[in-house]
Write a protein that holds these residues in place. Structure first.
Motif, PDB file in Angstrom:
ATOM      1  N   ARG A   1      -1.115   6.029   7.810  1.00  0.00           N
ATOM      2  CA  ARG A   1      -0.369   5.195   8.895  1.00  0.00           C
ATOM      3  C   ARG A   1      -0.455   3.712   8.324  1.00  0.00           C
ATOM      4  O   ARG A   1       0.273   3.070   8.791  1.00  0.00           O
ATOM      5  CB  ARG A   1      -0.832   5.448  10.246  1.00  0.00           C
ATOM      6  N   GLU A   2      -1.575   3.287   7.664  1.00  0.00           N
ATOM      7  CA  GLU A   2      -1.810   1.887   7.624  1.00  0.00           C
ATOM      8  C   GLU A   2      -0.856   1.619   6.145  1.00  0.00           C
ATOM      9  O   GLU A   2      -0.844   0.427   5.996  1.00  0.00           O
ATOM     10  CB  GLU A   2      -3.327   1.882   6.913  1.00  0.00           C
ATOM     11  N   ALA A   3      -0.473   2.684   5.543  1.00  0.00           N
ATOM     12  CA  ALA A   3       0.268   2.213   4.197  1.00  0.00           C
ATOM     13  C   ALA A   3       1.541   1.811   4.507  1.00  0.00           C
ATOM     14  O   ALA A   3       2.254   1.986   5.680  1.00  0.00           O
ATOM     15  CB  ALA A   3       0.456   3.406   3.621  1.00  0.00           C
ATOM     16  N   ASP A   4       2.268   0.907   3.613  1.00  0.00           N
ATOM     17  CA  ASP A   4       3.522   0.620   3.687  1.00  0.00           C
ATOM     18  C   ASP A   4       4.587   1.520   3.466  1.00  0.00           C
ATOM     19  O   ASP A   4       5.439   1.702   4.222  1.00  0.00           O
ATOM     20  CB  ASP A   4       3.619  -0.702   2.938  1.00  0.00           C
ATOM     21  N   LEU A   5       4.163   2.415   2.618  1.00  0.00           N
ATOM     22  CA  LEU A   5       5.337   3.496   2.196  1.00  0.00           C
ATOM     23  C   LEU A   5       4.251   4.615   1.702  1.00  0.00           C
ATOM     24  O   LEU A   5       3.148   4.409   1.321  1.00  0.00           O
ATOM     25  CB  LEU A   5       5.735   2.944   1.141  1.00  0.00           C
TER      26      LEU A   5
ATOM     27  N   VAL B   1       7.583   5.501   5.983  1.00  0.00           N
ATOM     28  CA  VAL B   1       7.569   4.014   6.009  1.00  0.00           C
ATOM     29  C   VAL B   1       6.792   3.795   7.386  1.00  0.00           C
ATOM     30  O   VAL B   1       7.044   3.883   8.341  1.00  0.00           O
ATOM     31  CB  VAL B   1       8.971   3.269   6.030  1.00  0.00           C
ATOM     32  N   LYS B   2       5.715   2.980   6.946  1.00  0.00           N
ATOM     33  CA  LYS B   2       4.744   2.762   8.058  1.00  0.00           C
ATOM     34  C   LYS B   2       4.358   3.755   9.146  1.00  0.00           C
ATOM     35  O   LYS B   2       4.380   3.821  10.321  1.00  0.00           O
ATOM     36  CB  LYS B   2       5.177   1.627   9.218  1.00  0.00           C
ATOM     37  N   GLY B   3       4.166   5.026   8.456  1.00  0.00           N
ATOM     38  CA  GLY B   3       3.746   6.330   9.146  1.00  0.00           C
ATOM     39  C   GLY B   3       4.871   7.041   9.894  1.00  0.00           C
ATOM     40  O   GLY B   3       4.689   8.280  10.136  1.00  0.00           O
ATOM     41  N   GLU B   4       6.205   6.520   9.646  1.00  0.00           N
ATOM     42  CA  GLU B   4       7.468   7.206  10.143  1.00  0.00           C
ATOM     43  C   GLU B   4       8.054   7.931   8.985  1.00  0.00           C
ATOM     44  O   GLU B   4       8.497   7.263   8.179  1.00  0.00           O
ATOM     45  CB  GLU B   4       8.297   6.208  11.158  1.00  0.00           C
TER      46      GLU B   4
ATOM     47  N   GLU C   1      12.448   2.628  -2.259  1.00  0.00           N
ATOM     48  CA  GLU C   1      11.920   2.240  -1.004  1.00  0.00           C
ATOM     49  C   GLU C   1      10.993   1.050  -1.292  1.00  0.00           C
ATOM     50  O   GLU C   1      10.914  -0.024  -0.260  1.00  0.00           O
ATOM     51  CB  GLU C   1      11.210   3.289  -0.208  1.00  0.00           C
TER      52      GLU C   1
ATOM     53  N   ARG D   1       0.954  -1.237   0.061  1.00  0.00           N
ATOM     54  CA  ARG D   1      -0.078   0.136  -0.253  1.00  0.00           C
ATOM     55  C   ARG D   1       0.990   1.255  -0.029  1.00  0.00           C
ATOM     56  O   ARG D   1       1.825   1.470   0.911  1.00  0.00           O
ATOM     57  CB  ARG D   1      -0.885  -0.194   1.248  1.00  0.00           C
TER      58      ARG D   1
ATOM     59  N   ILE E   1      11.142  -2.665   0.502  1.00  0.00           N
ATOM     60  CA  ILE E   1      10.209  -3.338   1.142  1.00  0.00           C
ATOM     61  C   ILE E   1       9.852  -4.772   0.508  1.00  0.00           C
ATOM     62  O   ILE E   1       9.643  -5.732   1.180  1.00  0.00           O
ATOM     63  CB  ILE E   1       8.856  -2.478   1.234  1.00  0.00           C
TER      64      ILE E   1
END
Ligand code: SF4
Length: 367
Positions: free
Chosen positions: A319-323, A336-339, A356, A304, A360
């Motif tokens: 935040r739910e996304a992988d990237l 990545v993962k909200g960070e 990226e 996602r 992943i």
């Protein structure tokens, strides 16, 4: 009720008989398959095989070819042999082409015994040949070609008329002990179509081939098919699907796959979670979403990727996304993962996301 858990479909599948269309199982607990139909003249073997190869590459699992003439029937052995996916011969009226298709090694035949019977009653022989070769038959009832008798009885192609027609067609095979049947009851109106399939699903255990017929050009046809298949598949009805579009068949396959992925009937692959943009956007979200989609097309791992127009809500919304990326001030925050892991100039957003995504994907494959 509880919201659907990601990864699970909305309802258990209706219990249907399982058939084998060549290497692809249809019905029972087999995954819902995606099929399409070639638009080439079947007798043009090179062009037909070329289109089948394109369909196969796009994820099509079963392909149907029309067989209106002897030249087409003569082409079937080579096409069935060289196609990478099972081939279904689509036949109207002519029993001799049904036998030819079975002899040719086609994985299945679409034929309505009702219209065979009007001209040359060889339904019993067809049942025998098909069952001897392990070839299932699809009975395809269409609003446009509904039996005169039923049109008179119902006034038009109502759901009841379509279902009665389909079950009557089935009975013509059943009386010879043949039950390797799948059924379609297509209509161009999604509401009529959904009602027809619901009724049919309740009245038999044959696997069902879903289709909205003459659905129209790509945009309208996509919506009509998604809505109708969505309604049925969310109730567990439907074993194989064909999206009909007045557009190249590869487009039908893409839509079909996307419908199954959306309903968690198939593992999702690349998913772009992009914002609709608004007055806060500091980047052309549509263009960026298109570029990211194009750059990541063909990735096989489920991923996602969020594309957000501003940094205010970007990482939070995704935040739910992988990237993802959130843009602002000519830069893109890559997260990545909200960070947020880095910030790059706008011109580097697409390539950084692709890089990226590859990282992943590699980690996912290692796991
Ligand atoms: Fe608007 Fe930002 Fe939300 Fe996109 S992410 S819709 S630009 S607030």
């Amino acid at each position: 009720g509880l919201p659907a858990v990601p990864g699970r479909p909305l309802a258990p599948r209706r219990v249907s008989r399982r058939l084998q269309v060549g290497s692809v199982a249809v019905g029972g607990d087999a995954p819902v398959s995606v099929q399409s139909m070639t638009t080439t003249v079947t007798a043009d073997i090179g062009a037909t095989l070329q289109q089948i190869a394109e369909l196969t590459a796009s994820g099509c699992q079963i392909v149907r070819v029309a067989c209106p003439s002897q030249d087409d029937a003569d082409a079937l052995p080579v096409i069935a042999k060289k196609s990478q996916i099972p081939v279904i011969a689509d036949i109207h009226f002519q029993p001799k082409y049904v036998f030819a298709a079975i002899d040719a090694g086609c994985a299945a035949v679409r034929v309505n015994p009702g219209n065979i019977r009007q001209f040359d009653d060889r339904v019993k022989e067809i049942a025998k040949a098909a069952s001897g070769a392990g070839v299932p038959i699809r009975i395809g009832v269409n609003a446009g070609s509904l039996d005169k008798r039923l049109l008179e009885k119902y006034g038009k192609a109502t759901p009841e008329a379509l279902v009665e027609s389909a079950l009557w067609e089935c009975s013509l095979f059943e009386e010879h002990g043949f039950r390797d049947i799948k059924i379609s009851v297509k209509h161009n109106d999604p509401v009529v179509m959904v009602n027809a399939y619901r009724q049919l699903a309740a009245r038999c255990d044959y696997p069902l081939h879903l289709g909205v017929t003459e659905a129209g050009p790509a945009f309208q046809g996509t919506i009509k098919s998604a809505v109708a298949f969505g309604a049925l598949l969310s109730e567990g009805i439907g074993d194989t699907i064909r999206v009909s579009l007045s557009a190249p068949p590869v487009e039908e396959v893409k839509v079909g796959i996307q419908i199954l992925e959306s309903l968690n009937l198939r593992q999702r692959r690349l998913e772009i979670v992009s914002c609709p943009s608004c007055g806060r956007a500091q980047v052309d979200v549509y263009k960026l979403a298109d570029q990211v989609t194009a750059g990541l097309e063909g990735m096989e791992v489920p991923l996602r990727v969020a594309v957000m127009g501003c940094v205010v809500n970007g990482p939070g919304e995704a935040r739910e996304a992988d990237l993802g990326v959130a843009s602002g001030n000519g830069k893109g925050q890559i997260f990545v993962k909200g960070e947020v892991i880095k910030t790059v100039p706008e011109s580097k957003i697409v390539e950084t996301l692709i890089e990226e995504a590859m990282n992943i994907a590699r980690r996912m494959e290692d796991e």
